[in-house]
Design an enzyme around this catalytic site. Structure first.
Site, mmCIF file in Angstrom:
data_model
loop_
_atom_site.group_PDB
_atom_site.id
_atom_site.type_symbol
_atom_site.label_atom_id
_atom_site.label_comp_id
_atom_site.label_asym_id
_atom_site.label_seq_id
_atom_site.Cartn_x
_atom_site.Cartn_y
_atom_site.Cartn_z
ATOM 1 C CG ASP A 123 -1.739 1.303 1.507
ATOM 2 O OD1 ASP A 123 -2.342 1.566 0.655
ATOM 3 O OD2 ASP A 123 -1.501 2.044 2.486
ATOM 4 C CG ASP A 132 -1.953 8.490 1.827
ATOM 5 O OD1 ASP A 132 -1.120 9.009 2.532
ATOM 6 O OD2 ASP A 132 -2.895 9.430 1.245
#
Length: 256
Positions: free
Chosen positions: A12, A14
């Site tokens: 991932d 953010d």
């Protein structure tokens, strides 16, 4: 718990690699270690606003995270892949350049005139007329597709409204549930696993958000590593039944 050896990582962005404009110090060294060991990785992000080229440039220039456009899989790309499986080529878009580019490059006609599909992602220039057009098109029978269900985005300012918040408004106005594409949905995870070119049993999903990153793994038979640098806290984990495969405070605590 004994750690399994993984052949590849789905990572991932953010809250995991950075937090808004804020650097997460442990992120770049983690990716550098993967690169040095020739372990493949794909950045899997629900961000629909940026192109893969823009995402890679941001990672390299702002956060010193090794990245190339070919290693980025956004919810916009996943949405374009999904739309290719449906009938109809006319799409009304509520979203930003990353989503517009992904759909255009995939050959879709973007229009507000009798669209076959309405696609909604994060749109920081959202106005009432865009919501009206989307609502009326869905009421007339266009399919309703959302890039992701993230209600909030972790930033240096706090938890900002995400695409899911905008989708909820249109869902309320139309009384029509959307088809979600991004994490934790199977649509995006199948695309990410195909992109990295490994069996899902051999990859690890790394992220900060239980509701998206970790459930993406849990719901699709992929092991998960929750890093506590973004959205989900240890207290949040007390409220869920199925725990991540692994939990670390920062990525410095993970040995590949």
């Amino acid at each position: 718990m004994n750690r399994k050896e993984y052949k590849g990582y789905l990572v991932d962005l953010d809250g995991t690699m950075y937090k808004g404009k804020q650097r997460i110090e442990e992120a770049a060294p983690f990716i550098t270690r993967l690169k040095d060991k020739d372990i493949p990785y794909v950045f899997v992000t629900n961000n629909s606003t940026s192109s893969p080229e823009e995402v890679a440039k941001k990672l390299v220039n702002h956060f010193d995270v090794p990245a190339e456009a070919s290693e980025i899989y956004t919810s916009s790309l996943a949405t374009a892949d999904y739309l290719k499986t449906l009938e109809g080529n006319k799409v009304l878009v509520v979203g930003e350049r990353g989503l517009v580019e992904a759909l255009t490059q995939a050959g879709f006609e973007l229009t507000s005139e009798d669209p076959d599909h309405v696609v909604v992602g994060l749109d920081r220039n959202l106005n009432y007329e865009k919501v009206v057009q989307a609502t009326l098109a869905i009421q007339k029978g266009a399919s309703f597709i959302a890039t992701n269900k993230d209600t909030n985005l972790p930033t240096e300012r706090g938890l900002m409204p995400g695409a899911g918040s905008l989708v909820a408004m249109i869902e309320t106005a139309t009384q029509t549930p959307p088809t979600f594409v991004g994490k934790p949905e199977a649509i995006m995870m199948a695309g990410a696993v195909e992109k990295i070119g490994l069996n899902k049993e051999d990859v690890l999903m790394v992220g900060d958000n239980y509701e998206t990153d970790i459930l993406a793994g849990i719901n699709n038979g992929i092991d998960t590593l929750l890093v506590l640098t973004g959205f989900t806290s240890r207290d949040d984990l007390k409220l869920v039944n199925t725990q991540p495969t692994y939990i670390v405070e920062t990525l410095d605590h993970w040995e590949e």
